[in-house]
Design a protein around this motif. Sequence first.
Motif, mmCIF file in Angstrom:
data_model
loop_
_atom_site.group_PDB
_atom_site.id
_atom_site.type_symbol
_atom_site.label_atom_id
_atom_site.label_comp_id
_atom_site.label_asym_id
_atom_site.label_seq_id
_atom_site.Cartn_x
_atom_site.Cartn_y
_atom_site.Cartn_z
ATOM 1 N N GLY A 46 18.082 38.499 2.792
ATOM 2 C CA GLY A 46 17.567 37.456 1.908
ATOM 3 C C GLY A 46 18.448 37.245 0.690
ATOM 4 N N PHE A 47 18.807 38.313 0.010
ATOM 5 C CA PHE A 47 19.572 38.132 -1.234
ATOM 6 C C PHE A 47 21.040 37.820 -0.956
ATOM 7 N N GLU A 48 21.535 38.249 0.190
ATOM 8 C CA GLU A 48 22.893 37.806 0.562
ATOM 9 C C GLU A 48 22.898 36.286 0.730
ATOM 10 N N ALA A 49 21.855 35.769 1.371
ATOM 11 C CA ALA A 49 21.746 34.309 1.551
ATOM 12 C C ALA A 49 21.567 33.594 0.211
ATOM 13 N N VAL A 50 20.838 34.217 -0.706
ATOM 14 C CA VAL A 50 20.656 33.625 -2.041
ATOM 15 C C VAL A 50 22.023 33.480 -2.723
ATOM 16 N N VAL A 51 22.823 34.528 -2.671
ATOM 17 C CA VAL A 51 24.134 34.484 -3.328
ATOM 18 C C VAL A 51 25.041 33.442 -2.656
ATOM 19 N N GLU A 52 24.990 33.372 -1.338
ATOM 20 C CA GLU A 52 25.788 32.342 -0.634
ATOM 21 C C GLU A 52 25.396 30.945 -1.098
ATOM 22 N N MET A 71 13.686 29.080 -2.524
ATOM 23 C CA MET A 71 13.762 28.363 -1.245
ATOM 24 C C MET A 71 14.486 29.205 -0.189
ATOM 25 N N THR A 72 15.548 29.870 -0.619
ATOM 26 C CA THR A 72 16.336 30.674 0.323
ATOM 27 C C THR A 72 15.527 31.870 0.819
ATOM 28 N N LEU A 73 14.844 32.541 -0.085
ATOM 29 C CA LEU A 73 14.055 33.718 0.335
ATOM 30 C C LEU A 73 12.942 33.305 1.295
ATOM 31 N N MET A 74 12.302 32.168 1.009
ATOM 32 C CA MET A 74 11.227 31.709 1.894
ATOM 33 C C MET A 74 11.770 31.363 3.275
ATOM 34 N N ALA A 75 12.977 30.782 3.290
ATOM 35 C CA ALA A 75 13.546 30.360 4.573
ATOM 36 C C ALA A 75 14.131 31.531 5.371
ATOM 37 N N LYS A 76 14.693 32.504 4.685
ATOM 38 C CA LYS A 76 15.492 33.531 5.381
ATOM 39 C C LYS A 76 14.780 34.854 5.609
ATOM 40 N N VAL A 77 13.726 35.109 4.859
ATOM 41 C CA VAL A 77 13.076 36.415 4.999
ATOM 42 C C VAL A 77 11.741 36.272 5.712
ATOM 43 N N GLY A 78 11.700 36.835 6.906
ATOM 44 C CA GLY A 78 10.424 36.902 7.609
ATOM 45 C C GLY A 78 9.649 38.044 6.985
ATOM 46 N N PRO A 83 7.861 35.358 1.601
ATOM 47 C CA PRO A 83 7.010 34.402 0.894
ATOM 48 C C PRO A 83 6.561 34.895 -0.487
ATOM 49 N N LEU A 84 6.371 36.200 -0.623
ATOM 50 C CA LEU A 84 5.910 36.728 -1.918
ATOM 51 C C LEU A 84 7.003 36.613 -2.976
ATOM 52 N N TYR A 85 8.210 37.040 -2.652
ATOM 53 C CA TYR A 85 9.310 36.900 -3.613
ATOM 54 C C TYR A 85 9.693 35.419 -3.778
ATOM 55 N N GLY A 86 9.581 34.656 -2.705
ATOM 56 C CA GLY A 86 9.840 33.216 -2.808
ATOM 57 C C GLY A 86 8.893 32.572 -3.809
#
Length: 207
Positions: A46-52, A71-78, A83-86
Amino acid sequence: MSIITVEQAIAWMKKINEKMQENKDQLTALDQAIGDGDHGINMARGFEAVVEKIEDTDYDSVSDVFKSAAMTLMAKVGGASGPLYGTAFLKMSVTTQGKEVGSSQFQQAIRAASAGIQSRGQADFGEKTLYDVWYQVADFLEEEVVDQWGGIVEVCQATIEDTREMIATKGRASYLKERSIGKVDPGSMSSFYIFESLADVLDWSYS
Ligand code: ADP
Ligand code: MG
Protein backbone atom coordinates in the motif's frame (compact mmCIF):
# COMPACT_ATOMS: atom_id res chain seq x y z
CA MET A 1 3.19 28.35 15.21
CA SER A 2 4.74 25.81 12.89
CA ILE A 3 3.18 25.15 9.52
CA ILE A 4 3.25 21.71 7.91
CA THR A 5 4.35 22.12 4.33
CA VAL A 6 3.57 20.08 1.22
CA GLU A 7 7.20 18.90 1.27
CA GLN A 8 6.79 17.64 4.82
CA ALA A 9 3.55 15.84 3.98
CA ILE A 10 5.34 14.13 1.08
CA ALA A 11 8.35 13.33 3.29
CA TRP A 12 5.94 11.83 5.83
CA MET A 13 4.50 9.43 3.21
CA LYS A 14 7.99 8.44 2.08
CA LYS A 15 9.15 7.83 5.63
CA ILE A 16 6.07 5.69 6.34
CA ASN A 17 6.87 3.64 3.26
CA GLU A 18 10.49 3.13 4.39
CA LYS A 19 9.34 1.93 7.80
CA MET A 20 6.69 -0.40 6.35
CA GLN A 21 9.28 -1.99 4.04
CA GLU A 22 11.82 -2.33 6.89
CA ASN A 23 9.24 -3.81 9.26
CA LYS A 24 7.20 -5.84 6.78
CA ASP A 25 8.31 -9.16 8.28
CA GLN A 26 7.61 -8.04 11.81
CA LEU A 27 4.07 -6.88 10.90
CA THR A 28 3.47 -10.14 9.09
CA ALA A 29 4.68 -12.15 12.09
CA LEU A 30 2.36 -10.22 14.42
CA ASP A 31 -0.55 -10.89 12.07
CA GLN A 32 0.42 -14.57 11.79
CA ALA A 33 0.04 -14.85 15.55
CA ILE A 34 -3.54 -13.52 15.78
CA GLY A 35 -4.73 -12.96 12.19
CA ASP A 36 -4.03 -14.25 8.70
CA GLY A 37 -0.45 -13.05 8.27
CA ASP A 38 -0.89 -10.47 5.54
CA HIS A 39 -0.56 -7.19 7.42
CA GLY A 40 3.10 -6.60 6.53
CA ILE A 41 2.40 -7.37 2.89
CA ASN A 42 -0.64 -5.10 2.90
CA MET A 43 1.23 -2.16 4.41
CA ALA A 44 4.36 -2.59 2.28
CA ARG A 45 2.34 -2.84 -0.92
CA GLY A 46 0.00 0.00 0.00
CA PHE A 47 2.59 2.59 0.98
CA GLU A 48 4.88 1.69 -1.90
CA ALA A 49 1.94 2.49 -4.19
CA VAL A 50 1.31 5.74 -2.28
CA VAL A 51 4.89 6.86 -2.89
CA GLU A 52 4.69 5.91 -6.58
CA LYS A 53 1.52 7.95 -6.94
CA ILE A 54 3.02 10.92 -5.10
CA GLU A 55 6.21 10.89 -7.15
CA ASP A 56 4.07 11.04 -10.28
CA THR A 57 2.02 14.03 -9.17
CA ASP A 58 2.58 17.74 -8.50
CA TYR A 59 1.00 19.05 -5.33
CA ASP A 60 0.16 22.49 -4.11
CA SER A 61 -1.61 21.48 -0.92
CA VAL A 62 -1.12 19.14 2.02
CA SER A 63 -4.76 18.14 1.61
CA ASP A 64 -4.11 16.76 -1.88
CA VAL A 65 -1.15 14.70 -0.67
CA PHE A 66 -3.42 13.07 1.93
CA LYS A 67 -6.10 12.53 -0.71
CA SER A 68 -3.68 10.63 -2.94
CA ALA A 69 -2.63 8.50 0.02
CA ALA A 70 -6.27 7.77 0.88
CA MET A 71 -7.32 6.82 -2.64
CA THR A 72 -4.25 4.66 -3.20
CA LEU A 73 -4.59 2.77 0.09
CA MET A 74 -8.28 2.10 -0.58
CA ALA A 75 -7.51 0.84 -4.07
CA LYS A 76 -4.38 -1.21 -3.33
CA VAL A 77 -4.85 -2.70 0.11
CA GLY A 78 -7.28 -5.52 0.54
CA GLY A 79 -8.19 -6.49 4.06
CA ALA A 80 -9.47 -4.45 6.93
CA SER A 81 -6.54 -2.07 7.17
CA GLY A 82 -6.80 -0.61 3.63
CA PRO A 83 -10.24 0.98 4.00
CA LEU A 84 -9.46 2.02 7.58
CA TYR A 85 -6.22 3.83 6.75
CA GLY A 86 -7.82 5.11 3.55
CA THR A 87 -10.60 6.65 5.62
CA ALA A 88 -8.08 8.15 8.04
CA PHE A 89 -6.16 9.97 5.30
CA LEU A 90 -9.37 10.98 3.53
CA LYS A 91 -10.64 12.63 6.71
CA MET A 92 -7.29 14.37 7.10
CA SER A 93 -7.56 15.58 3.52
CA VAL A 94 -11.08 16.95 3.98
CA THR A 95 -10.19 18.61 7.29
CA THR A 96 -7.18 20.41 5.84
CA GLN A 97 -8.75 21.36 2.50
CA GLY A 98 -8.18 24.98 1.51
CA LYS A 99 -6.22 25.63 4.68
CA GLU A 100 -2.72 26.34 5.76
CA VAL A 101 -1.96 23.46 8.10
CA GLY A 102 -0.70 24.68 11.44
CA SER A 103 -0.61 22.70 14.66
CA SER A 104 -4.27 23.15 15.49
CA GLN A 105 -5.52 22.23 12.00
CA PHE A 106 -3.31 19.17 12.13
CA GLN A 107 -4.60 18.19 15.54
CA GLN A 108 -8.17 18.52 14.20
CA ALA A 109 -7.23 16.42 11.19
CA ILE A 110 -5.96 13.60 13.41
CA ARG A 111 -9.09 13.82 15.54
CA ALA A 112 -11.24 13.54 12.39
CA ALA A 113 -9.15 10.61 11.16
CA SER A 114 -9.61 8.85 14.47
CA ALA A 115 -13.38 9.43 14.34
CA GLY A 116 -13.42 8.16 10.74
CA ILE A 117 -11.65 4.95 11.72
CA GLN A 118 -14.08 4.44 14.54
CA SER A 119 -17.15 4.82 12.38
CA ARG A 120 -15.74 2.77 9.52
CA GLY A 121 -14.51 -0.09 11.73
CA GLN A 122 -17.26 0.17 14.34
CA ALA A 123 -14.46 -0.22 16.86
CA ASP A 124 -14.37 1.29 20.30
CA PHE A 125 -11.32 2.12 22.35
CA GLY A 126 -9.92 -0.98 24.06
CA GLU A 127 -10.90 -3.53 21.39
CA LYS A 128 -7.27 -4.28 20.46
CA THR A 129 -7.21 -2.54 17.09
CA LEU A 130 -5.30 0.23 15.36
CA TYR A 131 -8.09 2.55 16.51
CA ASP A 132 -6.61 2.43 20.02
CA VAL A 133 -3.48 4.18 18.78
CA TRP A 134 -5.32 6.88 16.77
CA TYR A 135 -7.61 7.56 19.70
CA GLN A 136 -4.69 8.01 22.11
CA VAL A 137 -2.68 10.16 19.70
CA ALA A 138 -5.70 12.41 19.04
CA ASP A 139 -6.15 12.82 22.79
CA PHE A 140 -2.47 13.50 23.34
CA LEU A 141 -2.41 16.21 20.67
CA GLU A 142 -5.39 17.90 22.27
CA GLU A 143 -3.89 17.90 25.74
CA GLU A 144 -0.21 18.53 25.16
CA VAL A 145 1.76 21.27 23.52
CA VAL A 146 1.06 20.19 19.97
CA ASP A 147 4.53 20.90 18.65
CA GLN A 148 6.00 18.17 20.84
CA TRP A 149 5.71 15.58 18.12
CA GLY A 150 8.29 13.34 19.76
CA GLY A 151 5.81 12.64 22.58
CA ILE A 152 3.61 10.83 20.07
CA VAL A 153 6.14 8.02 19.94
CA GLU A 154 5.85 7.25 23.65
CA VAL A 155 2.05 7.44 23.49
CA CYS A 156 2.02 4.88 20.67
CA GLN A 157 4.48 2.57 22.38
CA ALA A 158 2.43 2.54 25.57
CA THR A 159 -0.76 1.87 23.60
CA ILE A 160 0.81 -1.01 21.69
CA GLU A 161 1.79 -2.61 25.00
CA ASP A 162 -1.75 -2.06 26.30
CA THR A 163 -3.18 -4.00 23.35
CA ARG A 164 -1.12 -7.04 24.40
CA GLU A 165 -3.35 -7.75 27.38
CA MET A 166 -6.63 -7.06 25.58
CA ILE A 167 -9.07 -9.56 24.13
CA ALA A 168 -9.71 -8.74 20.48
CA THR A 169 -13.37 -8.14 19.75
CA LYS A 170 -13.04 -6.74 16.21
CA GLY A 171 -11.41 -8.08 13.05
CA ARG A 172 -9.89 -11.51 12.48
CA ALA A 173 -8.16 -11.60 15.87
CA SER A 174 -11.62 -11.67 17.50
CA TYR A 175 -12.04 -15.27 16.26
CA LEU A 176 -9.36 -16.25 18.79
CA LYS A 177 -11.25 -14.73 21.72
CA GLU A 178 -9.15 -15.20 24.92
CA ARG A 179 -6.30 -16.68 22.90
CA SER A 180 -5.65 -13.23 21.46
CA ILE A 181 -4.35 -12.20 24.91
CA GLY A 182 -0.56 -11.97 25.14
CA LYS A 183 -0.04 -10.76 21.56
CA VAL A 184 0.31 -7.21 20.35
CA ASP A 185 -2.19 -6.00 17.73
CA PRO A 186 -0.52 -5.78 14.28
CA GLY A 187 -2.53 -2.72 13.22
CA SER A 188 -1.45 -0.86 16.35
CA MET A 189 2.14 -1.52 15.35
CA SER A 190 1.66 -0.20 11.80
CA SER A 191 -0.08 2.88 13.21
CA PHE A 192 2.96 3.37 15.45
CA TYR A 193 5.15 3.44 12.32
CA ILE A 194 2.85 6.05 10.79
CA PHE A 195 3.23 8.33 13.82
CA GLU A 196 6.90 7.58 14.40
CA SER A 197 7.45 8.69 10.79
CA LEU A 198 5.55 11.88 11.47
CA ALA A 199 7.69 12.65 14.52
CA ASP A 200 10.86 11.93 12.49
CA VAL A 201 9.83 14.21 9.64
CA LEU A 202 8.65 17.09 11.81
CA ASP A 203 11.55 16.90 14.23
CA TRP A 204 14.24 17.28 11.64
CA SER A 205 12.64 20.36 10.24
CA TYR A 206 11.98 22.15 13.52
CA SER A 207 15.21 21.40 15.37
P1 ADP B 1 -7.17 -8.31 7.66
O1 ADP B 1 -7.53 -8.36 9.12
O2 ADP B 1 -8.36 -8.17 6.77
O3 ADP B 1 -6.24 -9.41 7.27
P2 ADP B 1 -4.89 -6.56 7.97
O4 ADP B 1 -4.16 -7.76 8.43
O5 ADP B 1 -4.20 -5.73 6.95
O6 ADP B 1 -6.35 -6.91 7.46
O7 ADP B 1 -5.16 -5.60 9.22
C1 ADP B 1 -5.44 -6.12 10.49
C2 ADP B 1 -5.57 -4.98 11.49
O8 ADP B 1 -6.70 -4.18 11.17
C3 ADP B 1 -5.81 -5.44 12.90
O9 ADP B 1 -4.58 -5.71 13.56
C4 ADP B 1 -6.57 -4.30 13.54
O10 ADP B 1 -5.70 -3.34 14.12
C5 ADP B 1 -7.25 -3.65 12.36
N1 ADP B 1 -8.69 -3.91 12.35
C6 ADP B 1 -9.34 -5.01 11.93
N2 ADP B 1 -10.67 -4.87 12.04
C7 ADP B 1 -10.88 -3.63 12.55
C8 ADP B 1 -12.04 -2.86 12.91
N3 ADP B 1 -13.28 -3.36 12.74
N4 ADP B 1 -11.85 -1.62 13.41
C9 ADP B 1 -10.62 -1.10 13.56
N5 ADP B 1 -9.49 -1.77 13.25
C10 ADP B 1 -9.62 -3.02 12.77
MG1 MG C 1 -4.41 -9.77 8.13
